[in-house]
Design a protein around this motif. Structure first.
Motif, PDB file in Angstrom:
ATOM      1  N   ALA A  48      12.310 -17.118  32.192  1.00  0.00           N
ATOM      2  CA  ALA A  48      12.801 -18.482  32.012  1.00  0.00           C
ATOM      3  C   ALA A  48      13.275 -18.602  30.571  1.00  0.00           C
ATOM      4  O   ALA A  48      12.512 -18.352  29.635  1.00  0.00           O
ATOM      5  N   LEU A  49      14.532 -18.952  30.389  1.00  0.00           N
ATOM      6  CA  LEU A  49      15.126 -19.052  29.060  1.00  0.00           C
ATOM      7  C   LEU A  49      15.388 -20.518  28.743  1.00  0.00           C
ATOM      8  O   LEU A  49      16.258 -21.145  29.354  1.00  0.00           O
ATOM      9  N   TYR A  74      11.018 -17.506  27.396  1.00  0.00           N
ATOM     10  CA  TYR A  74      11.566 -17.382  26.045  1.00  0.00           C
ATOM     11  C   TYR A  74      12.128 -18.733  25.637  1.00  0.00           C
ATOM     12  O   TYR A  74      12.822 -19.393  26.413  1.00  0.00           O
ATOM     13  N   GLN A  75      11.842 -19.145  24.417  1.00  0.00           N
ATOM     14  CA  GLN A  75      12.409 -20.381  23.877  1.00  0.00           C
ATOM     15  C   GLN A  75      13.003 -20.094  22.504  1.00  0.00           C
ATOM     16  O   GLN A  75      12.340 -19.522  21.641  1.00  0.00           O
ATOM     17  N   GLY A  76      14.249 -20.483  22.321  1.00  0.00           N
ATOM     18  CA  GLY A  76      14.912 -20.331  21.031  1.00  0.00           C
ATOM     19  C   GLY A  76      15.456 -21.662  20.555  1.00  0.00           C
ATOM     20  O   GLY A  76      15.791 -22.534  21.360  1.00  0.00           O
ATOM     21  N   ILE A  77      15.555 -21.832  19.232  1.00  0.00           N
ATOM     22  CA  ILE A  77      16.037 -23.106  18.683  1.00  0.00           C
ATOM     23  C   ILE A  77      17.147 -22.899  17.655  1.00  0.00           C
ATOM     24  O   ILE A  77      17.501 -23.837  16.946  1.00  0.00           O
ATOM     25  N   SER A  78      17.707 -21.686  17.589  1.00  0.00           N
ATOM     26  CA  SER A  78      18.644 -21.385  16.501  1.00  0.00           C
ATOM     27  C   SER A  78      20.024 -20.942  16.973  1.00  0.00           C
ATOM     28  O   SER A  78      20.835 -20.538  16.144  1.00  0.00           O
ATOM     29  N   THR A  79      20.310 -21.018  18.260  1.00  0.00           N
ATOM     30  CA  THR A  79      21.598 -20.569  18.756  1.00  0.00           C
ATOM     31  C   THR A  79      22.531 -21.757  18.911  1.00  0.00           C
ATOM     32  O   THR A  79      22.303 -22.629  19.760  1.00  0.00           O
TER      33      THR A  79
END
Length: 336
Positions: free
Chosen positions: A125-126, A100-105
């Motif tokens: 994998a985060l 998982y990949q996030g760009i808004s936290t």
């Protein structure tokens, strides 16, 4: 690594401004990787998928634990381009056992994601990639920091043209991150400090030499860089206004100004300044950073597929590789 049997990467928000650019960059880097464009507007998502080729579209409902996906649907990774207040997207990735990949936290919002990972540490994998332009600033510091034996001070200055904020999701992120937290975090002389809007001001020079006033901006770069370099002072600031390019009558650009201080390998104290400039603004830089993150998570570049764990770009992505990909996409790097 062959990808002909790989499940598609689900890009949630993939029909938006930066999401669609990321899908195109990912297609450029990995021509055979299947991609699913997820969003609320399936027609828009399908249009992006048709352009990409070897891609499809799906309607995503973030209010549902399964994101509204058909039972048995499989993905190789989940990439988020908007703030998911429910964290159903991360739970979904964990249920599938995929990265998982996030760009808004924002930095002050990480606790729920970290806690969810800690509850299921062996599931996914985060990659927490809410860094300035998806790892570009961090990569620059780590690359140029190798000129030093020890780094004492790291100052990042981001220049974001007021006409280059991005689409609705990007604007919502910027608005939330700059208004929700009363104070910003920085490392100063070896001590972590929360500073208010007045204390957090810093003047730096943009690429034209003009002084601009930046405001401390607490993204995850400062934590990752402090851990990676042992610098005693680390801060990140953002100036939102007219970029140097637009003052010259050109289209807006984006800039990352890196100012480093420390001791060279020969023992001499030194300072260095480097400028990372993209003439098309922030979106293509962010897109490359996220695409490279997907490559690394899946083991398509830089090593084997990433094991379940909690990651930032500084501990996962080789700086030189990311900078090379950014330069291929138009990034200019200048030293001073």
């Amino acid at each position: 690594m062959s990808t002909h049997k790989q499940n598609p990467v689900l890009i949630v928000g993939g029909s938006g401004t930066v999401g669609s650019l990321t899908a195109r960059q990912l297609r450029r880097l990995q021509p055979e990787l299947p991609i699913t464009i997820g969003g609320r507007d399936v027609a828009r998502a399908e249009a992006v998928a048709r352009e990409l080729g070897h891609a499809d579209a799906t309607r995503v409902d973030l209010t549902r634990p399964d994101l509204g996906q058909p039972e048995g649907r499989a993905y190789s990774a989940v990439v988020m381009f908007l703030k998911d207040d429910s964290l159903n997207s991360l739970r979904y990735a964990q249920a599938l056992g995929v990265p998982y990949q996030g760009i808004s936290t924002a930095l002050f919002e990480v606790a729920p994601e970290v806690a969810l990972h800690m509850a299921r540490p062996q599931r996914s994998a985060l990659l927490m990639n809410t860094t300035w332009l998806a790892g570009a600033a961090t990569a620059g510091v780590l690359h140029f920091g190798r000129e030093f034996k020890t780094l004492d001070s790291i100052a990042i200055g981001g220049v974001l043209d007021e006409q280059d904020v991005g689409g609705p999701a990007a604007y919502a992120d910027l608005d939330r991150m700059t208004k929700s937290a009363a104070n910003m975090l920085l490392l100063e002389n070896g001590r972590w400090r929360w500073v208010n809007s007045t204390e957090g001001l810093r003047t730096f020079r943009d690429s034209s030499g003009q002084e601009v006033q930046g405001q401390a901006y607490s993204l995850q770069d400062i934590m990752g860089l402090a851990a990676s370099t042992n610098a005693r002072s680390v801060r990140s600031d953002i100036f939102i206004g007219t970029s140097a390019a637009r003052r010259r009558g050109e289209p807006f650009s984006t800039e990352i100004i890196l100012e480093l201080e420390g001791t060279r390998h020969d023992g001499r104290p030194a300072r260095a300044r480097h400028e990372l400039i993209h003439p098309a603004g922030q979106a293509p830089v962010t897109a490359v950073g996220v695409a490279v993150g997907v490559e690394r998570l899946l083991g398509l570049a830089g090593g084997a597929p990433v094991a379940p764990g909690l990651y930032q770009p500084n501990g996962l992505i080789e700086p030189e590789y990311l900078l090379r990909r950014l330069q291929e996409a138009g990034l200019l790097i200048r030293g001073a």
